[in-house]
Scaffold this active site. Sequence first.
Site, PDB file in Angstrom:
ATOM      1  N   GLY A  37       0.875  -1.113  -0.075  1.00 27.55           N
ATOM      2  CA  GLY A  37      -0.014   0.029  -0.136  1.00 27.55           C
ATOM      3  C   GLY A  37       1.016   1.098  -0.029  1.00 27.55           C
ATOM      4  N   GLU A 136      -5.069   6.619  -2.062  1.00 31.78           N
ATOM      5  CA  GLU A 136      -5.751   5.226  -2.025  1.00 31.78           C
ATOM      6  C   GLU A 136      -6.584   5.088  -0.729  1.00 31.78           C
ATOM      7  OE1 GLU A 136      -2.086   2.334  -4.041  1.00 31.78           O
ATOM      8  OE2 GLU A 136      -2.375   2.640  -1.834  1.00 31.78           O
ATOM      9  N   ASP A 237       7.192   5.458  -3.369  1.00 29.79           N
ATOM     10  CA  ASP A 237       6.830   5.685  -2.095  1.00 29.79           C
ATOM     11  C   ASP A 237       8.151   5.621  -1.366  1.00 29.79           C
ATOM     12  OD1 ASP A 237       4.256   5.294  -2.827  1.00 29.79           O
ATOM     13  OD2 ASP A 237       4.151   3.123  -2.809  1.00 29.79           O
ATOM     14  N   GLY A 272      10.140  -7.017  -3.646  1.00 31.68           N
ATOM     15  CA  GLY A 272       9.005  -6.481  -3.043  1.00 31.68           C
ATOM     16  C   GLY A 272       9.244  -5.076  -2.648  1.00 31.68           C
TER      17      GLY A 272
END
Length: 291
Positions: A37, A136, A237, A272
């Site tokens: 996220g 989001e 991010d 990841g």
Amino acid sequence: MILNFGSINLDLVYRVPHLPAAGETLASSSFEKYLGGKGINQSIAAHRSGAQTLHLGCVGPDGDWLREQIAGFGLSLDGLRTVTTPTGHAVIFVDDSAENQIVLFGGSNQAFTTDQFEAALAQADPATDWVLCQNETNNVPKMAQLAKAKGLRVAYSAAPFDADHAIPLLDHIDLLAVNEGEAAALQSALGKDIQSLGLPYLLITKGSKGATLYAGGQQFDQDSFTVTPKDTTGAGDTFLGAFVAELSASDDPAKALQFAAAAAAVQVTRAGAAPAIPTREDTLSFLKANT
């Protein structure tokens, strides 16, 4: 303190030989699940970059594994709320060239309430604290309005991009973070150059071409560091979380931009999203070896 009102997802990551075309069925060579996220990635990046960080988020009744993961990254669980809606998740395809394709289910990330904002902001210090938000979660304009009314500095990541979502926030933020495509889309929607908005900070990331920051009437350009990428998921991010952490600590835009570029460079060399985010020591070590 950085208060991040942000998404929490379960990332389901599939390795594929190439990104699927419409109607195409592909066999995946591997499967992994991660905490993900945009919001929680940014919180982990800010925390690992040395900033005191509180993540404000929502998970569903199925969110115990995610809570364990968040605690494992050293973040407090005090800002999390359990709601009845299933936890948000993302299905991610990563191909052999490290490009990705993502499908999101918002779920619990759309369950924020005004009282959750008010309770968290009541603890914030306008003299030192930043607030982060992204596209989001729900109720972002309301949260930004409340934060600005309290005198807090607000950083907004306008992704996933939606002009109808982004434009109402522009009067309530101090830092707008967009990539090149998002910047062009916002400029088209507004019908004017986004530099003319007069924001204290405008950050435009350009992937392998680096990033540009407009701040205090100055332009700061930062090249990307040359690395061999393994997985680009979460790079943006990581960049933003590291940038805000370093900016809040040093108040030096150029230093923060370089630090963020280094953090993102380290992150893409690992698999990841959240697990790949480097610590402050990792980033400083990379900078020492590459500058």
